[in-house]
Motif scaffolding. Structure first.
Motif, PDB file in Angstrom:
ATOM      1  N   SER A  81     -59.326  -3.183   6.317  1.00  0.00           N
ATOM      2  CA  SER A  81     -58.267  -3.477   5.682  1.00  0.00           C
ATOM      3  C   SER A  81     -57.339  -4.478   6.497  1.00  0.00           C
ATOM      4  N   TYR A  83     -54.327  -7.566   5.503  1.00  0.00           N
ATOM      5  CA  TYR A  83     -53.029  -8.142   4.526  1.00  0.00           C
ATOM      6  C   TYR A  83     -53.143  -7.265   3.295  1.00  0.00           C
ATOM      7  N   HIS A 118     -48.982  -3.880   6.435  1.00  0.00           N
ATOM      8  CA  HIS A 118     -50.019  -4.662   5.942  1.00  0.00           C
ATOM      9  C   HIS A 118     -49.499  -5.812   5.301  1.00  0.00           C
ATOM     10  N   HIS A 174     -55.476   2.396  12.514  1.00  0.00           N
ATOM     11  CA  HIS A 174     -54.469   1.564  11.944  1.00  0.00           C
ATOM     12  C   HIS A 174     -53.633   0.843  13.169  1.00  0.00           C
ATOM     13  N   CYS A 176     -51.644  -2.964  14.776  1.00  0.00           N
ATOM     14  CA  CYS A 176     -50.774  -4.003  14.252  1.00  0.00           C
ATOM     15  C   CYS A 176     -50.663  -4.828  15.552  1.00  0.00           C
TER      16      CYS A 176
END
Length: 182
Positions: A81, A83, A118, A174, A176
């Motif tokens: 996954s 954007y 996201h 996850h 970023c």
């Protein structure tokens, strides 16, 4: 769009989904502006499904460098996954609702529209060959150990460690992109 406008937009989307904004109010979730689509670039394509994952250009470049270094070190990582638009995020919530899952349960693993990293085009969900996607099992892989040691060099930070202040489950997959100023 400023934070107040983002909150209003998020509250309206929650209302359209039939969810009381008070369900998340106590969590002090940050709001993230949705990146303009023209700033996104195709970053990786899933070989099996053909799904294209998109990031902003500097995050995509950092992802490619990190993935290459991981491969050099014998660790395979790939995107599951990247954007997500606010509308796409709302669609994920609709799927949870249709499955009969209450908001109090799904908001521990799914951010409401407007509150997902996201939306920025800088967040990625990562997996490694042989591992179920987006499960805590990823935290037991060599890929996760490699990321813990090396991801910061490429500007990536794990957003949701154990006992994070936003009430999300542990999400070792996850990450970023938050580059450090030089």
């Amino acid at each position: 769009m400023n934070q107040a406008a983002l909150k209003i937009r998020t509250d309206l989307m929650l209302h359209d989904l039939g969810i009381d904004p008070q369900v998340i109010a106590h969590r002090t979730l940050p709001y993230f502006e949705e990146v303009s689509e023209h700033l996104l670039e195709d970053t990786e394509t899933d070989a099996e499904t053909g799904k294209v994952y998109r990031l902003i250009s500097p995050a995509a470049a950092a992802w490619h460098q990190m993935k290459q270094q991981a491969a050099t070190d014998g660790v395979g990582i790939y995107l599951v996954s990247a954007y997500r638009s606010l509308d796409y995020q709302a669609g994920l919530i609709r799927i949870k609702q249709q499955a009969g899952i209450p908001p109090e349960a799904f908001f521990t693993s799914l951010a409401p529209p407007g509150c997902s990293e996201h939306h920025t085009g800088r967040a990625v969900d990562i997996n490694t060959p042989g591992c179920d996607e987006v499960t805590g099992v990823f935290g037991e892989t060599d890929a996760f150990q490699w990321l813990k040691t090396h991801a910061a060099r490429f500007g990536f930070v794990m957003s949701f460690p154990l006992n994070n202040p936003w009430g999300f489950i542990y999400e070792p997959w996850h990450w970023c992109w938050h580059p450090q100023p030089k």
